[in-house]
Design a protein around this motif. Structure first.
Motif, mmCIF file in Angstrom:
data_model
loop_
_atom_site.group_PDB
_atom_site.id
_atom_site.type_symbol
_atom_site.label_atom_id
_atom_site.label_comp_id
_atom_site.label_asym_id
_atom_site.label_seq_id
_atom_site.Cartn_x
_atom_site.Cartn_y
_atom_site.Cartn_z
ATOM 1 N N ASN A 28 -0.651 -7.912 -13.567
ATOM 2 C CA ASN A 28 0.610 -8.633 -13.697
ATOM 3 C C ASN A 28 0.462 -10.112 -13.360
ATOM 4 N N ARG A 29 -0.496 -10.430 -12.515
ATOM 5 C CA ARG A 29 -0.692 -11.823 -12.134
ATOM 6 C C ARG A 29 -1.584 -12.582 -13.111
ATOM 7 N N TYR A 30 -2.693 -11.979 -13.507
ATOM 8 C CA TYR A 30 -3.685 -12.670 -14.340
ATOM 9 C C TYR A 30 -3.941 -11.997 -15.686
ATOM 10 N N GLY A 31 -3.643 -10.744 -15.758
ATOM 11 C CA GLY A 31 -4.067 -9.945 -16.902
ATOM 12 C C GLY A 31 -3.442 -10.293 -18.224
ATOM 13 N N LYS A 53 2.236 9.366 -10.992
ATOM 14 C CA LYS A 53 1.041 10.125 -10.608
ATOM 15 C C LYS A 53 0.152 9.337 -9.646
ATOM 16 N N TYR A 54 0.052 8.015 -9.872
ATOM 17 C CA TYR A 54 -0.870 7.198 -9.084
ATOM 18 C C TYR A 54 -0.165 6.209 -8.164
ATOM 19 N N ARG A 55 1.128 6.401 -7.957
ATOM 20 C CA ARG A 55 1.937 5.465 -7.166
ATOM 21 C C ARG A 55 1.323 5.151 -5.804
ATOM 22 N N ASN A 56 0.801 6.139 -5.131
ATOM 23 C CA ASN A 56 0.275 5.943 -3.774
ATOM 24 C C ASN A 56 -1.216 5.664 -3.747
ATOM 25 N N VAL A 57 -1.820 5.528 -4.888
ATOM 26 C CA VAL A 57 -3.243 5.225 -4.953
ATOM 27 C C VAL A 57 -3.398 3.703 -4.845
ATOM 28 N N GLN A 116 -3.276 -2.173 -6.595
ATOM 29 C CA GLN A 116 -3.998 -3.449 -6.667
ATOM 30 C C GLN A 116 -4.250 -3.853 -8.110
ATOM 31 N N GLY A 117 -4.657 -2.880 -8.917
ATOM 32 C CA GLY A 117 -4.913 -3.157 -10.325
ATOM 33 C C GLY A 117 -3.662 -3.621 -11.047
ATOM 34 N N GLN A 118 -2.552 -2.989 -10.735
ATOM 35 C CA GLN A 118 -1.289 -3.377 -11.352
ATOM 36 C C GLN A 118 -0.899 -4.803 -10.956
ATOM 37 N N ARG A 119 -1.052 -5.128 -9.679
ATOM 38 C CA ARG A 119 -0.726 -6.484 -9.210
ATOM 39 C C ARG A 119 -1.625 -7.522 -9.882
ATOM 40 N N GLY A 134 0.762 -2.205 -22.012
ATOM 41 C CA GLY A 134 1.913 -1.301 -22.087
ATOM 42 C C GLY A 134 2.126 -0.553 -20.789
ATOM 43 N N LEU A 135 1.045 -0.063 -20.198
ATOM 44 C CA LEU A 135 1.156 0.626 -18.905
ATOM 45 C C LEU A 135 1.754 -0.292 -17.843
ATOM 46 N N ALA A 136 1.372 -1.551 -17.888
ATOM 47 C CA ALA A 136 1.872 -2.527 -16.908
ATOM 48 C C ALA A 136 3.257 -3.047 -17.283
ATOM 49 N N GLN A 137 3.771 -2.587 -18.410
ATOM 50 C CA GLN A 137 5.077 -2.992 -18.925
ATOM 51 C C GLN A 137 5.204 -4.516 -19.024
ATOM 52 N N THR A 138 4.154 -5.117 -19.585
ATOM 53 C CA THR A 138 4.163 -6.543 -19.863
ATOM 54 C C THR A 138 5.345 -6.839 -20.779
#
Length: 140
Positions: free
Chosen positions: A82-85, A67-71, A76-79, A106-110
């Motif tokens: 994944n880097r610091y979160g 749904k938000y792939r191109n947002v 940026q939030g995902q990156r 879970g959304l970020a599939q940590t």
């Protein structure tokens, strides 16, 4: 039966439902239950509740990502997560923001092993401090 109540109060308290397990834990401490057993049960219950949040996020991640792939802000939030979160998972015990952090993981599939390790460390430390403070207050 009291220990089962502690387990479920800790579990529910760490899901997205508003509830606390501190009162149950302190009451059981005051009744003289084994401190290490109380710490273990509260930590396990609270961690498993966070795993429920993680699972909800994980199962919803494909839908949300599509749904938000191109947002740009989502990307940026995902990156950033994944880097610091992942280190924010040590704060999963915090009121208000802790439960959403576990959902976002879970959304970020940590990686689940990393998730469980960090969440357990944070929640275990929290309960250890809470128990120490409660014992001090009860014995003063």
């Amino acid at each position: 039966m009291a220990l089962i109540g502690l387990f479920f109060s800790a579990l529910i308290a760490s899901t997205l439902f508003p509830m606390g397990s501190e009162v149950v834990l302190i009451a059981l401490l005051d009744q003289g239950h084994n401190v290490l057993l109380l710490w273990f049960i509260a930590t396990v219950g609270n961690t498993l509740g966070s795993c429920i949040n993680y699972a909800i996020g994980y199962w919803a991640s494909e839908y949300v990502t599509n749904k938000y792939r191109n947002v740009r802000s989502w990307q940026q939030g995902q990156r950033l997560y994944n880097r610091y979160g992942i280190w924010s998972l040590l704060l999963a015990w915090l009121p208000i923001i802790g439960d959403p952090i576990t959902l976002i993981a879970g959304l970020a599939q940590t990686r689940f092993k990393v998730f469980v390790l960090l969440v357990t460390l944070g929640k275990g430390a929290r309960y250890a401090v809470l128990i120490a403070l409660a014992q001090w207050a009860l014995n003063s």
